[in-house]
Design an enzyme around this catalytic site. Structure first.
Site, PDB file in Angstrom:
ATOM      1  N   ASP A  99       0.843  -1.207   0.000  1.00  0.00           N
ATOM      2  CA  ASP A  99       0.000   0.000   0.000  1.00  0.00           C
ATOM      3  C   ASP A  99       0.876   1.254   0.000  1.00  0.00           C
ATOM      4  O   ASP A  99       1.817   1.339   0.795  1.00  0.00           O
ATOM      5  CB  ASP A  99      -0.901  -0.030   1.252  1.00  0.00           C
ATOM      6  CG  ASP A  99      -2.071   0.942   1.174  1.00  0.00           C
ATOM      7  OD1 ASP A  99      -1.904   2.038   0.599  1.00  0.00           O
ATOM      8  OD2 ASP A  99      -3.138   0.608   1.709  1.00  0.00           O
ATOM      9  N   HIS A 101      -0.488   4.528   0.065  1.00  0.00           N
ATOM     10  CA  HIS A 101      -1.191   5.714   0.580  1.00  0.00           C
ATOM     11  C   HIS A 101      -0.552   6.164   1.896  1.00  0.00           C
ATOM     12  O   HIS A 101      -0.475   5.372   2.836  1.00  0.00           O
ATOM     13  CB  HIS A 101      -2.668   5.398   0.806  1.00  0.00           C
ATOM     14  CG  HIS A 101      -3.387   5.043  -0.461  1.00  0.00           C
ATOM     15  ND1 HIS A 101      -3.469   3.753  -0.913  1.00  0.00           N
ATOM     16  CD2 HIS A 101      -4.033   5.817  -1.365  1.00  0.00           C
ATOM     17  CE1 HIS A 101      -4.157   3.751  -2.049  1.00  0.00           C
ATOM     18  NE2 HIS A 101      -4.519   4.987  -2.353  1.00  0.00           N
ATOM     19  N   SER A 152      -5.372  -4.161   2.183  1.00  0.00           N
ATOM     20  CA  SER A 152      -4.544  -3.846   3.352  1.00  0.00           C
ATOM     21  C   SER A 152      -5.185  -4.286   4.659  1.00  0.00           C
ATOM     22  O   SER A 152      -4.485  -4.584   5.631  1.00  0.00           O
ATOM     23  CB  SER A 152      -4.252  -2.342   3.404  1.00  0.00           C
ATOM     24  OG  SER A 152      -3.586  -1.958   2.238  1.00  0.00           O
TER      25      SER A 152
END
Ligand code: B1M
Length: 218
Positions: A99, A101, A152
């Protein structure tokens, strides 16, 4: 005429960061930096998420919005109120494996740091082994895992199961848009610390993360 706050929200949506400092300075005349982030800038990111989710905005533009958000936060950060004082505790913080972000994670970092915590920010796509090693090295009070993808949330559950398997019981705080309190408390907590309350906690936002740290590290 548009207010600075309205212009800032548009800038996030449009990914327009050229000269954004002037609008930020103007907005700070009547708003605290954190309020600008939490209301104005995050409102803009919400619109970006909706446009992207409905296919009305393409990824490169989402990236421009994210970069604009980061520029704005970096400009506001030195103006934020800092609680001076003793070292209150340590969190190892990371976005989970797979991930990228990191805007929410970095907000957690800023808010904890400004409130007297040491944050070991490991970045994005971080494998569990790295988090555990850092937690040991820094004798961390908690590990904070962030992740925005549905994928996630599965990684987080797997991480907790693996930590349990290795007998590693540092408290964990989970945050990110794809999580729900129910998922964390029902699915994740059971895979760690035998469902012992408080070992795995859900943080709805960065301030929730701070109040959880206050409980853990007191
Ligand atoms: Co992506 N993305 N993205 N993206 N992106 C989402 C998450 C998505 C919901 C958009 C959508 O479809 N509507 C969707 C996920 C779908 C899903 O899994 N169900 C999505 C997708 C699909 C993707 C890609 C797969 C797209 C692609 O490549 N086709 C790809 C994934 C890459 C990867 O990770 N492997 C991708 C890429 C990107 C960009 C790189 C372009 C960019 C990120 C840039 C960056 O972060 N540096 C991006 C962005 C910006 C978004 C949206 C639009 C905005 C996210 C954001 O920054 N929000 C997002 C839409 C959405 O979330 N609804 C979306 C603001 C931020 C402050 O919120 O991080 O949630 P957030 O943090 C909050 C709370 O969650 C909490 O506190 C914060 C508020 O105070 N929190 C914690 C978060 N972590 C915490 C930890 C804590 C405590 C609280 O303690 C440890």
């Amino acid at each position: 005429a548009e207010t600075p706050a309205e212009r800032l929200k548009d800038r996030i949506v449009d990914g327009d960061r050229k000269g954004i400092e002037d609008d930020l300075d103007a907005a700070m005349q009547d708003m605290a930096p954190l309020d600008i982030i939490n209301t104005v800038l995050l409102d803009g990111m919400k619109v970006v998420g909706e446009l992207f989710g409905s296919g009305k905005m393409q990824l490169p533009f989402v990236l421009q919005s994210a970069e604009t958000m980061k520029t704005a936060v970096a400009w506001l950060e030195p103006h934020m109120e800092r609680k001076e004082g003793q070292h209150r505790g340590t969190m190892v913080l990371a976005t989970v494996k797979g991930d990228v972000h990191d805007i929410g994670k970095n907000l957690v970092d800023i808010i904890l740091t400004n409130n007297g915590y040491q944050v070991i920010n490991l970045g994005i796509k971080v494998p569990l082994a790295d988090m555990m090693a850092a937690a040991k090295e820094h004798n961390a009070d908690a590990i904070g895992m962030s992740g925005l993808l549905v994928k996630s949330t599965v990684i987080m559950r797997e991480n907790l199961a693996e930590m349990k398997r290795q007998g590693f019981d540092v408290p964990v705080i989970l945050g990110g848009a794809a999580l729900t309190r129910n998922y964390v408390e029902e699915e994740c907590a059971l895979s760690y610390g035998d469902g012992e309350p408080g070992r795995v906690a859900y943080a709805r936002d960065a301030f929730d993360g701070l109040s959880l740290m206050d409980k853990i590290a007191q």
